[in-house]
Design a protein around this motif. Structure first.
Motif, mmCIF file in Angstrom:
data_model
loop_
_atom_site.group_PDB
_atom_site.id
_atom_site.type_symbol
_atom_site.label_atom_id
_atom_site.label_comp_id
_atom_site.label_asym_id
_atom_site.label_seq_id
_atom_site.Cartn_x
_atom_site.Cartn_y
_atom_site.Cartn_z
ATOM 1 N N ALA A 1 7.899 -8.358 11.081
ATOM 2 C CA ALA A 1 7.823 -9.087 12.352
ATOM 3 C C ALA A 1 8.239 -8.275 13.571
ATOM 4 O O ALA A 1 8.152 -8.765 14.691
ATOM 5 C CB ALA A 1 8.689 -10.344 12.274
ATOM 6 N N ALA B 1 5.239 -14.129 15.559
ATOM 7 C CA ALA B 1 6.564 -14.732 15.708
ATOM 8 C C ALA B 1 6.711 -15.396 17.070
ATOM 9 O O ALA B 1 7.188 -16.543 17.176
ATOM 10 C CB ALA B 1 7.641 -13.671 15.514
ATOM 11 N N VAL C 1 11.497 -19.815 13.937
ATOM 12 C CA VAL C 1 10.868 -18.654 13.310
ATOM 13 C C VAL C 1 11.919 -17.760 12.673
ATOM 14 O O VAL C 1 12.884 -17.341 13.329
ATOM 15 C CB VAL C 1 10.059 -17.844 14.346
ATOM 16 C CG1 VAL C 1 9.436 -16.617 13.691
ATOM 17 C CG2 VAL C 1 8.982 -18.709 14.981
ATOM 18 N N ALA D 1 12.254 -14.261 11.429
ATOM 19 C CA ALA D 1 11.565 -12.979 11.550
ATOM 20 C C ALA D 1 12.321 -11.921 10.765
ATOM 21 O O ALA D 1 13.487 -11.644 11.044
ATOM 22 C CB ALA D 1 11.463 -12.568 13.019
ATOM 23 N N ILE E 1 13.834 -17.847 17.558
ATOM 24 C CA ILE E 1 13.588 -16.755 16.619
ATOM 25 C C ILE E 1 14.916 -16.188 16.148
ATOM 26 O O ILE E 1 15.751 -15.768 16.955
ATOM 27 C CB ILE E 1 12.743 -15.632 17.251
ATOM 28 C CG1 ILE E 1 11.374 -16.159 17.677
ATOM 29 C CG2 ILE E 1 12.573 -14.475 16.263
ATOM 30 C CD1 ILE E 1 10.487 -15.105 18.330
ATOM 31 N N CYS F 1 16.528 -13.326 13.411
ATOM 32 C CA CYS F 1 16.075 -12.131 12.681
ATOM 33 C C CYS F 1 16.985 -11.782 11.507
ATOM 34 O O CYS F 1 18.209 -11.973 11.569
ATOM 35 C CB CYS F 1 15.996 -10.941 13.638
ATOM 36 S SG CYS F 1 14.847 -11.190 15.014
#
Length: 267
Positions: free
Chosen positions: A4, A13, A23, A25, A42, A44
């Protein structure tokens, strides 16, 4: 979603984030997460698709932060353009580990979660390479076709658990993928050099020509994710993928082979 941190993965994303989705990612190096700084929804995680331990660690961290996962998009991928004679073991191993076994390992890790919640969807991104065989695709194409076969077989196993599986095929989207492809060195075999030059030119032109493809991909992926199908389904996106799919289907191997020789190898 895997892979991503850049290219199409980054666009996917952000697109889902704008649609209000949470999301997840993942990327091979968590330092790359800075590309999402300031973008809402998002989160991560570091995940190396070639390493089962890394996948398990990321899965545990994700499930600690989220009660459930609805969709997994297997997007991570690399390219390798080489003649069989000039290929290198390390690069063959790398493309198999990322493009095929990476998908296998990520699916394997998250199936128990989907099965326990009796719901989930795998979207495995392949390519035109998953539909047809083209020059200098001796390594990239088999990995993408392996994902197609794997996905279809896996879907049968998951029918009783309301888990759907989709594959998505498209051509060269406007990203840095072509620039980042590993290639064999220029050789003393002139016909090889001419073929590489021809294929490079075609791929670069298609990447430039397909300036509207990314939007089509993003819109279609969102539609697939929001409306999961029963069992297994293939999705070809864009003119190139649909053209190649239909030409191969209706022309058969021999006529398709002649077409490629005439219009691709004669460039």
């Amino acid at each position: 979603m895997t892979g991503a941190s850049s290219g199409l993965g980054k666009e996917i994303a952000i697109h889902f984030s704008k649609k209000g989705w949470s999301v997840i990612a993942t990327m091979i190096c968590i330092k790359a997460a800075e590309v999402f700084e300031g973008i809402p929804n998002i989160k991560c995680y570091e995940l190396n698709v070639t390493c089962s331990e890394s996948i398990e660690k990321a899965k545990n961290a994700i499930l600690n932060d989220y009660n459930s996962i609805d969709v997994i998009v297997n997007n991570a991928g690399v390219g390798y353009r080489s003649f069989v004679e000039l290929s290198e073991d390390a690069k063959i191993d790398a493309i198999v580990d990322v493009n095929w076994l990476g998908v296998v390992k990520v699916c394997r890790a998250f199936i128990p979660h989907f099965r326990q919640q009796m719901n989930g969807q795998f979207i495995n991104i392949t390519s035109i390479a998953g539909l047809v065989n083209l020059p200098l695709g001796s390594f990239y194409h088999p990995t993408k076709q392996a994902v197609e076969s794997f996905s279809e077989c896996m879907a049968y196993e998951l029918l009783n658990f309301n888990i759907s599986v989709s594959t998505v095929q498209f051509g060269n989207a406007p990203s840095n993928f072509q620039k980042n492809i590993s290639k064999c060195e220029k050789s003393s075999i002139e016909s090889y050099n001419e073929m590489m030059k021809s294929i490079d030119g075609i791929m670069n032109r298609k990447t430039c020509d397909n300036h509207d493809l990314s939007k089509s991909i993003l819109d279609k992926l969102y539609k697939i994710a929001a409306n999961p199908s029963k069992g297994f389904k293939k999705h070809a996106i864009g003119f190139d993928a649909n053209l190649m799919k239909n030409l191969r289907r209706f022309l058969g191997y021999r006529l398709f082979d002649r077409l490629i020789r005439r219009y691709v190898l004669s460039q």
